[in-house]
Scaffold this motif. Sequence first.
Motif, PDB file in Angstrom:
ATOM      1  N   PHE A 245      -4.760 -64.139  -8.311  1.00  0.00           N
ATOM      2  CA  PHE A 245      -4.715 -65.411  -7.599  1.00  0.00           C
ATOM      3  C   PHE A 245      -5.624 -66.393  -8.328  1.00  0.00           C
ATOM      4  O   PHE A 245      -6.258 -66.046  -9.331  1.00  0.00           O
ATOM      5  CB  PHE A 245      -5.143 -65.249  -6.128  1.00  0.00           C
ATOM      6  N   GLU A 246      -5.674 -67.613  -7.845  1.00  0.00           N
ATOM      7  CA  GLU A 246      -6.475 -68.654  -8.476  1.00  0.00           C
ATOM      8  C   GLU A 246      -7.469 -69.233  -7.466  1.00  0.00           C
ATOM      9  O   GLU A 246      -7.162 -69.358  -6.285  1.00  0.00           O
ATOM     10  CB  GLU A 246      -5.591 -69.781  -9.026  1.00  0.00           C
ATOM     11  N   ILE A 247      -8.658 -69.545  -7.973  1.00  0.00           N
ATOM     12  CA  ILE A 247      -9.685 -70.223  -7.179  1.00  0.00           C
ATOM     13  C   ILE A 247     -10.194 -71.401  -7.992  1.00  0.00           C
ATOM     14  O   ILE A 247     -10.701 -71.229  -9.097  1.00  0.00           O
ATOM     15  CB  ILE A 247     -10.865 -69.286  -6.838  1.00  0.00           C
ATOM     16  N   VAL A 248     -10.022 -72.599  -7.462  1.00  0.00           N
ATOM     17  CA  VAL A 248     -10.449 -73.834  -8.127  1.00  0.00           C
ATOM     18  C   VAL A 248      -9.878 -73.892  -9.542  1.00  0.00           C
ATOM     19  O   VAL A 248     -10.569 -74.204 -10.515  1.00  0.00           O
ATOM     20  CB  VAL A 248     -11.992 -73.941  -8.154  1.00  0.00           C
ATOM     21  N   GLY A 249      -8.604 -73.553  -9.660  1.00  0.00           N
ATOM     22  CA  GLY A 249      -7.938 -73.642 -10.949  1.00  0.00           C
ATOM     23  C   GLY A 249      -8.229 -72.511 -11.906  1.00  0.00           C
ATOM     24  O   GLY A 249      -7.748 -72.523 -13.046  1.00  0.00           O
ATOM     25  N   LYS A 250      -9.007 -71.502 -11.498  1.00  0.00           N
ATOM     26  CA  LYS A 250      -9.345 -70.365 -12.364  1.00  0.00           C
ATOM     27  C   LYS A 250      -8.623 -69.116 -11.867  1.00  0.00           C
ATOM     28  O   LYS A 250      -8.667 -68.786 -10.684  1.00  0.00           O
ATOM     29  CB  LYS A 250     -10.862 -70.123 -12.381  1.00  0.00           C
TER      30      LYS A 250
END
Length: 256
Positions: free
Chosen positions: A77-82
């Motif tokens: 998954f992604e968090i703040v685009g990461k």
Amino acid sequence: MFEWIAMPEAWIALATLTALEIVLGIDNIIFISILVGRLPEHQRNRARTIGLMLAMGTRLLLLFSLTWVMSLTTPLFEIVGKSISGRDLILLLGGLFLLGKSTLEIHHALEGESSEGQSSVQANFVAILVQIAVLDIVFSLDSVITAVGLADHLSVMVIAVVLSVGVMLIAAKSVSDFVDKHPTIKMLALSFLILIGMTLVGEGMGFHVPKGYVYFAMAFSLAVEFLNIRVRAKKRAAEPVQLRKSIPGDSQPKNQ
């Protein structure tokens, strides 16, 4: 399985990987040394040996499941685009655990009260082994990924892991005794664990931190502290012996 024996490049990879495994195991030795230092003297060697055997077992299990290990790099998954992968999660949680545990160990060393009683000693022994096993997973993951990138043969990786753990078994007691003997070294070692924990958190969040910088900082700090220890030892050895002088008139008669 051992067709690489006649290949010079395989022997070079074995020597290089063994050396790197030993270097990557330094943080593991420091962590184990600090934890077993809280146990009674007669339990420390057993806990230290079991802890390093757990480290070797974890590394070997991960090596024999290379397909699963490499799948951990797939983004989940992604968090703040990461993008966050399974490896990132393990490193992130392991780093947070190491930060919290190191802080608690510093508090225990400076302000904590030692627990007494046979039941608490037994519980501590089991709890310490559990903590070692948890951190072994984090340290082993990084070690195994390094091994996969350096060697092409599984048997080379296995031999390198066994040799490195053998070296750590030999050095672990000396490291533990030295850490216990010098409180400043223990505080420095705990600060190293905080540094490593922060590095793991950074890598878990997608920020690559070159290990060379981390190990250089650790080596430089140790070198400075070793110089301080040597200077203090020379200073104590150079201090003159003060003899008590018998001055007439200062002493009183024994019987009055």
